[in-house]
Design a protein around this motif. Structure first.
Motif, PDB file in Angstrom:
ATOM      1  N   GLY A  75     -39.177   0.190 -18.243  1.00 18.81           N
ATOM      2  CA  GLY A  75     -38.955  -0.310 -19.587  1.00 18.81           C
ATOM      3  C   GLY A  75     -37.491  -0.423 -19.987  1.00 18.81           C
ATOM      4  N   HIS A  76     -36.576  -0.080 -19.086  1.00 20.01           N
ATOM      5  CA  HIS A  76     -35.150  -0.146 -19.395  1.00 20.01           C
ATOM      6  C   HIS A  76     -34.442  -1.059 -18.408  1.00 20.01           C
ATOM      7  CE1 HIS A  76     -34.990   3.072 -22.409  1.00 20.01           C
ATOM      8  NE2 HIS A  76     -35.973   3.613 -21.695  1.00 20.01           N
ATOM      9  N   ASP A  77     -33.571  -1.894 -18.937  1.00 15.51           N
ATOM     10  CA  ASP A  77     -32.740  -2.754 -18.101  1.00 15.51           C
ATOM     11  C   ASP A  77     -31.478  -2.018 -17.699  1.00 15.51           C
ATOM     12  OD1 ASP A  77     -34.500  -4.872 -18.386  1.00 15.51           O
ATOM     13  OD2 ASP A  77     -33.432  -5.737 -20.090  1.00 15.51           O
ATOM     14  N   CYS A  78     -30.732  -2.619 -16.793  1.00 14.34           N
ATOM     15  CA  CYS A  78     -29.407  -2.143 -16.420  1.00 14.34           C
ATOM     16  C   CYS A  78     -28.391  -3.058 -17.086  1.00 14.34           C
ATOM     17  CB  CYS A  78     -29.229  -2.180 -14.909  1.00 14.34           C
ATOM     18  SG  CYS A  78     -30.329  -1.056 -14.025  1.00 14.34           S
ATOM     19  N   ARG A  79     -27.173  -2.603 -17.145  1.00  9.12           N
ATOM     20  CA  ARG A  79     -26.109  -3.401 -17.753  1.00  9.12           C
ATOM     21  C   ARG A  79     -24.920  -3.503 -16.812  1.00  9.12           C
ATOM     22  NH1 ARG A  79     -26.408  -3.043 -23.958  1.00  9.12           N
ATOM     23  NH2 ARG A  79     -28.531  -2.306 -24.204  1.00  9.12           N
ATOM     24  N   LEU A  80     -24.277  -4.662 -16.883  1.00 11.32           N
ATOM     25  CA  LEU A  80     -23.072  -4.924 -16.107  1.00 11.32           C
ATOM     26  C   LEU A  80     -21.975  -5.313 -17.076  1.00 11.32           C
ATOM     27  CD1 LEU A  80     -21.476  -5.606 -13.453  1.00 11.32           C
ATOM     28  CD2 LEU A  80     -22.422  -7.924 -13.669  1.00 11.32           C
ATOM     29  N   ARG A  81     -20.805  -4.768 -16.853  1.00 11.63           N
ATOM     30  CA  ARG A  81     -19.614  -5.181 -17.597  1.00 11.63           C
ATOM     31  C   ARG A  81     -18.513  -5.379 -16.580  1.00 11.63           C
ATOM     32  NH1 ARG A  81     -14.995  -3.504 -19.508  1.00 11.63           N
ATOM     33  NH2 ARG A  81     -14.224  -4.393 -21.424  1.00 11.63           N
ATOM     34  N   LEU A  82     -17.856  -6.516 -16.680  1.00  6.19           N
ATOM     35  CA  LEU A  82     -16.756  -6.862 -15.788  1.00  6.19           C
ATOM     36  C   LEU A  82     -15.576  -7.227 -16.666  1.00  6.19           C
ATOM     37  CD1 LEU A  82     -17.172  -7.147 -12.678  1.00  6.19           C
ATOM     38  CD2 LEU A  82     -17.117  -9.596 -13.029  1.00  6.19           C
ATOM     39  N   GLY A  83     -14.441  -6.603 -16.443  1.00  4.56           N
ATOM     40  CA  GLY A  83     -13.246  -6.914 -17.223  1.00  4.56           C
ATOM     41  C   GLY A  83     -12.046  -7.086 -16.313  1.00  4.56           C
ATOM     42  N   VAL A  95     -21.408  -0.438 -14.260  1.00  2.00           N
ATOM     43  CA  VAL A  95     -22.841  -0.654 -14.124  1.00  2.00           C
ATOM     44  C   VAL A  95     -23.533   0.546 -14.762  1.00  2.00           C
ATOM     45  CG1 VAL A  95     -24.785  -0.936 -12.537  1.00  2.00           C
ATOM     46  CG2 VAL A  95     -22.583  -2.028 -12.027  1.00  2.00           C
ATOM     47  N   SER A  96     -24.364   0.258 -15.752  1.00  2.53           N
ATOM     48  CA  SER A  96     -25.043   1.315 -16.497  1.00  2.53           C
ATOM     49  C   SER A  96     -26.539   1.244 -16.271  1.00  2.53           C
ATOM     50  CB  SER A  96     -24.765   1.169 -17.992  1.00  2.53           C
ATOM     51  OG  SER A  96     -23.382   1.202 -18.254  1.00  2.53           O
ATOM     52  N   ASP A  97     -27.155   2.425 -16.170  1.00  5.36           N
ATOM     53  CA  ASP A  97     -28.606   2.502 -16.080  1.00  5.36           C
ATOM     54  C   ASP A  97     -29.086   3.579 -17.044  1.00  5.36           C
ATOM     55  OD1 ASP A  97     -28.690   5.107 -14.730  1.00  5.36           O
ATOM     56  OD2 ASP A  97     -28.060   4.045 -12.926  1.00  5.36           O
ATOM     57  N   ALA A  98     -30.385   3.741 -17.163  1.00  4.36           N
ATOM     58  CA  ALA A  98     -30.954   4.658 -18.147  1.00  4.36           C
ATOM     59  C   ALA A  98     -31.282   6.031 -17.579  1.00  4.36           C
ATOM     60  CB  ALA A  98     -32.210   4.040 -18.761  1.00  4.36           C
ATOM     61  N   ALA A  99     -31.079   6.234 -16.293  1.00  6.76           N
ATOM     62  CA  ALA A  99     -31.406   7.530 -15.697  1.00  6.76           C
ATOM     63  C   ALA A  99     -30.271   8.520 -15.935  1.00  6.76           C
ATOM     64  CB  ALA A  99     -31.665   7.383 -14.199  1.00  6.76           C
ATOM     65  N   ALA A 100     -30.641   9.715 -16.316  1.00  2.18           N
ATOM     66  CA  ALA A 100     -29.640  10.757 -16.514  1.00  2.18           C
ATOM     67  C   ALA A 100     -29.097  11.200 -15.159  1.00  2.18           C
ATOM     68  CB  ALA A 100     -30.256  11.942 -17.252  1.00  2.18           C
ATOM     69  N   ALA A 101     -27.811  11.413 -15.096  1.00  3.29           N
ATOM     70  CA  ALA A 101     -27.188  11.867 -13.850  1.00  3.29           C
ATOM     71  C   ALA A 101     -27.321  13.378 -13.752  1.00  3.29           C
ATOM     72  CB  ALA A 101     -25.731  11.459 -13.816  1.00  3.29           C
ATOM     73  N   LYS A 102     -27.921  13.838 -12.687  1.00  4.43           N
ATOM     74  CA  LYS A 102     -28.025  15.276 -12.447  1.00  4.43           C
ATOM     75  C   LYS A 102     -26.752  15.798 -11.797  1.00  4.43           C
ATOM     76  CE  LYS A 102     -33.012  15.158 -12.057  1.00  4.43           C
ATOM     77  NZ  LYS A 102     -33.492  13.840 -11.841  1.00  4.43           N
ATOM     78  N   ARG A 103     -26.092  14.926 -11.044  1.00  2.00           N
ATOM     79  CA  ARG A 103     -24.820  15.258 -10.434  1.00  2.00           C
ATOM     80  C   ARG A 103     -24.056  13.954 -10.248  1.00  2.00           C
ATOM     81  NH1 ARG A 103     -25.108  13.957  -5.011  1.00  2.00           N
ATOM     82  NH2 ARG A 103     -27.207  13.659  -4.241  1.00  2.00           N
ATOM     83  N   PRO A 104     -22.756  14.021 -10.138  1.00  2.00           N
ATOM     84  CA  PRO A 104     -21.986  12.794  -9.978  1.00  2.00           C
ATOM     85  C   PRO A 104     -22.338  12.088  -8.678  1.00  2.00           C
ATOM     86  CG  PRO A 104     -20.545  14.687 -10.349  1.00  2.00           C
ATOM     87  CD  PRO A 104     -21.940  15.206 -10.198  1.00  2.00           C
TER      88      PRO A 104
END
Length: 152
Positions: A75-83, A95-104
């Protein structure tokens, strides 16, 4: 130089025509994100076959593939940002996603005969620097800064 992760809609003054896109958290969405990145690089004057465009395409491909594979939340999309920071000679990829990071995320040593596990090693080689940050309200953003000129 662009620093940190931009979490608002404000653009840093040196960020020329940033690309912001959402893509489905699927392999097809990841391919779409990579194509968008190559197209934006071309708009910024970097031919698709240039070293800069190829490096950005590879990094976007790896980060989006990881977001789809490891960061998929139904139910969640990913996001891309390029600058582009032309003054610093860098393209910042987020690049962003909706999953919480448990570790880097880290570049683990790949198995010698393994078919996967080399993506973050490529990112590490191609990017001037890279890392991750928590995304509010949920998820994480993995970012990389790729030089637009060869480093000596």
């Amino acid at each position: 130089m662009l620093t940190g992760t931009t979490t608002s809609d404000e653009e840093p003054p040196t960020d020329i025509g940033a690309l912001r896109a959402r893509f489905a958290s699927s392999p097809r969405g990841a391919r779409f994100a990579r194509r968008l990145a190559v197209r934006r690089m071309e708009e910024w004057g970097y031919a698709p076959e240039s070293d800069a465009s190829c490096a950005v395409a590879l990094v976007v491909g790896e980060l989006t593939a990881n977001a789809v594979r490891h960061g998929h939340v139904p139910g969640h999309d990913c996001r891309l940002r390029l600058g582009l920071d032309a003054g610093a000679g860098l393209v910042r990829i987020e690049v962003s996603d909706a999953a919480a990071a448990k570790r880097p995320p880290a570049a683990p040593p790949p198995a010698p005969d393994g078919e996967s596990g080399r993506g973050l090693l490529l990112v590490d080689v191609l990017a001037a620097r890279w890392g991750w940050t928590p995304r509010h309200p949920v998820g994480k953003t993995v970012w990389a800064e790729v030089p637009t000129e060869p480093t000596t």
